[in-house]
Write an enzyme that holds these catalytic residues in place. Structure first.
Site, PDB file in Angstrom:
ATOM      1  CB  THR A  84      -0.873  -0.005   1.274  1.00  0.00           C
ATOM      2  OG1 THR A  84      -1.612  -1.219   1.298  1.00  0.00           O
ATOM      3  CG2 THR A  84      -1.814   1.180   1.306  1.00  0.00           C
ATOM      4  CB  THR A  85       3.678   2.149   2.259  1.00  0.00           C
ATOM      5  OG1 THR A  85       2.885   1.765   3.388  1.00  0.00           O
ATOM      6  CG2 THR A  85       4.510   3.359   2.597  1.00  0.00           C
ATOM      7  CE1 TYR A 176      -1.899  -5.245   3.549  1.00  0.00           C
ATOM      8  CE2 TYR A 176      -0.537  -5.067   1.592  1.00  0.00           C
ATOM      9  CZ  TYR A 176      -1.164  -4.480   2.666  1.00  0.00           C
ATOM     10  OH  TYR A 176      -1.048  -3.124   2.856  1.00  0.00           O
ATOM     11  CE  LYS A 206       1.094  -5.062   5.246  1.00  0.00           C
ATOM     12  NZ  LYS A 206       0.094  -4.475   6.081  1.00  0.00           N
ATOM     13  CB  SER A 208      -3.401  -4.096   7.366  1.00  0.00           C
ATOM     14  OG  SER A 208      -2.003  -4.146   7.299  1.00  0.00           O
ATOM     15  N   GLY A 231      -0.411  -4.981  11.200  1.00  0.00           N
ATOM     16  CA  GLY A 231      -0.212  -3.852  10.290  1.00  0.00           C
ATOM     17  C   GLY A 231      -0.958  -2.574  10.636  1.00  0.00           C
ATOM     18  CG  ASP A 233       2.163   1.278  11.437  1.00  0.00           C
ATOM     19  OD1 ASP A 233       1.683   0.181  11.092  1.00  0.00           O
ATOM     20  OD2 ASP A 233       2.885   1.959  10.700  1.00  0.00           O
ATOM     21  CD  GLU A 234      -2.532   4.077  13.061  1.00  0.00           C
ATOM     22  OE1 GLU A 234      -2.098   2.929  12.848  1.00  0.00           O
ATOM     23  OE2 GLU A 234      -2.954   4.809  12.157  1.00  0.00           O
ATOM     24  CB  SER A 250       3.439   3.306   6.210  1.00  0.00           C
ATOM     25  OG  SER A 250       2.645   3.902   7.240  1.00  0.00           O
TER      26      SER A 250
END
Ligand SMILES: CC(=O)N[C@H](C=O)[C@@H](O)[C@H](O)[C@H](O)CO
Ligand SMILES: CC(=O)C(=O)O
Length: 337
Positions: A84-85, A176, A206, A208, A231, A233-234, A250
């Protein structure tokens, strides 16, 4: 810490046999995050941004310095390329091949894991990219669900993944899942049911999404060779608590070294420290989200923090104004001093 919390659940001390069982079940975080000799992916992977020239063409010359930055400044030992990033869905197949090749070449001997995302709307393109990843010596491939014609059932999604994986049968394969972008909400636990029968090379997910019920069910079903990589990150700490083996994100491009500390704190049972770092990340991302945080902003923030020239994002993602990026970079430097 985790030994204790489990022991509190049902017994006051733990025998060596039970300890071993717990390690296998993944109750003990230390064993899951330690460097794995069996090729199992653990720890942090940065989802790379795709460098473009100012004119918007793929800029391979930045990839060498980018790998230097990740290894030397962020302590990153794994990358997730063309996800994605990396704006994969806005790139041509030819561009994705050039990028995958350059990342593999530059990361050789420097990164423990290079995973190439091979998912596309077209099965044929995905198979082409899967085969290509095998040819260039990638460590694994990940595949996202198609999202224009969306699979409505786990069965159709599993068939799609199987067809892609069969094009590169020797390469570790990861599903993913990113429902916020694909709009595909099939529970991952349903996708991975007996999946090794369909995909013998299957090695993990993965994940997310923020559905921790589904994540937990994936972890408890996970096989010893698999990696469940979180996935979001927060809320990585929540993913670790649920038993994720590692993370792909990311923001690890520019906060990797702090997140490595978060993981170490978690592994040694220092939850207060782990939370302190997670809260700092939340402070940064919460601030960025309020101002407007998308891939264009994220890319510009990485450029500012790293000093790498990453160029603009590709349309329809809009470039970020310098003033906007400056505010977030100031916040970053205020939080991570
Ligand atoms: C939607 C999205 O791009 N998710 C990324 C990985 O999957 C994350 O790494 C986020 O960029 C990150 O959590 C910041 O929101
Ligand atoms: C963040 C992430 O994993 C991706 O860019 O695909």
């Amino acid at each position: 810490m985790l030994i204790k919390s489990r022991a509190n659940d049902n017994k006051s001390s733990i025998s060596p046999e039970d300890l071993l069982k717990d390690i296998h079940k993944g109750y003990i975080a230390m064993s899951t995050m330690a460097p794995a000799a069996d090729g199992k992916v653990t720890g942090l992977l940065a989802a790379t941004f795709t460098p473009f020239t100012a004119q918007g063409e793929v800029n391979l010359s930045v990839i060498g310095p980018y790998v230097d930055y990740l290894t030397e400044k962020q302590g990153i030992k794994g990358i997730f390329v063309n996800g994605t990033t990396g704006e994969s869905m806005s790139l041509s197949v030819a561009e994705r091949k050039l990028l995958a090749e350059a990342w593999c070449q530059r990361a050789k001997g420097r990164m423990d894991n290079v995973i190439i995302h091979a998912g596309c709307m077209s099965l044929k393109d995905s198979q082409d990219l899967a085969r290509h990843a095998a040819d260039i010596g990638a460590d694994g491939i990940a595949v996202i669900s198609p999202s224009f014609f969306k699979p409505r059932t786990a069965e159709s999604l599993r068939k799609f993944l199987q067809e892609v994986a069969s094009a590169a049968p020797a390469l570790p394969f990861y599903y993913y899942q990113i429902p916020s972008l694909t709009g595909v909400n099939v529970p991952v636990r349903d996708v991975i049911e007996d999946i090794e029968k369909l995909i013998p090379s299957f090695r993990g997910v993965k994940f997310s999404g923020s559905d921790l019920l589904d994540l937990g069910q994936c972890v408890s079903y996970s096989q010893p060779r698999w990696s469940i990589l979180y996935g979001v990150d927060e809320q990585l700490l929540a993913g670790l608590a649920m038993g994720a083996n590692g993370a792909v994100g990311s923001t690890y491009n520019y906060i990797g070294r702090y997140v490595n500390q978060l993981i170490s704190a978690f592994e040694t049972g220092d939850l207060i420290r782990a939370r302190t770092i997670q809260f700092k990340i939340q402070e940064l991302l919460g601030y960025a989200i309020k101002l407007g945080f998308d891939l264009g902003v994220n890319k510009q923030l990485m450029a500012k923090v790293s000093g790498l020239f990453l160029g603009p994002p590709r349309l329809p993602v809009m470039p970020c104004s310098p003033a906007h990026a400056q505010l977030i970079a100031e916040k970053y430097h205020g939080i991570f001093v």
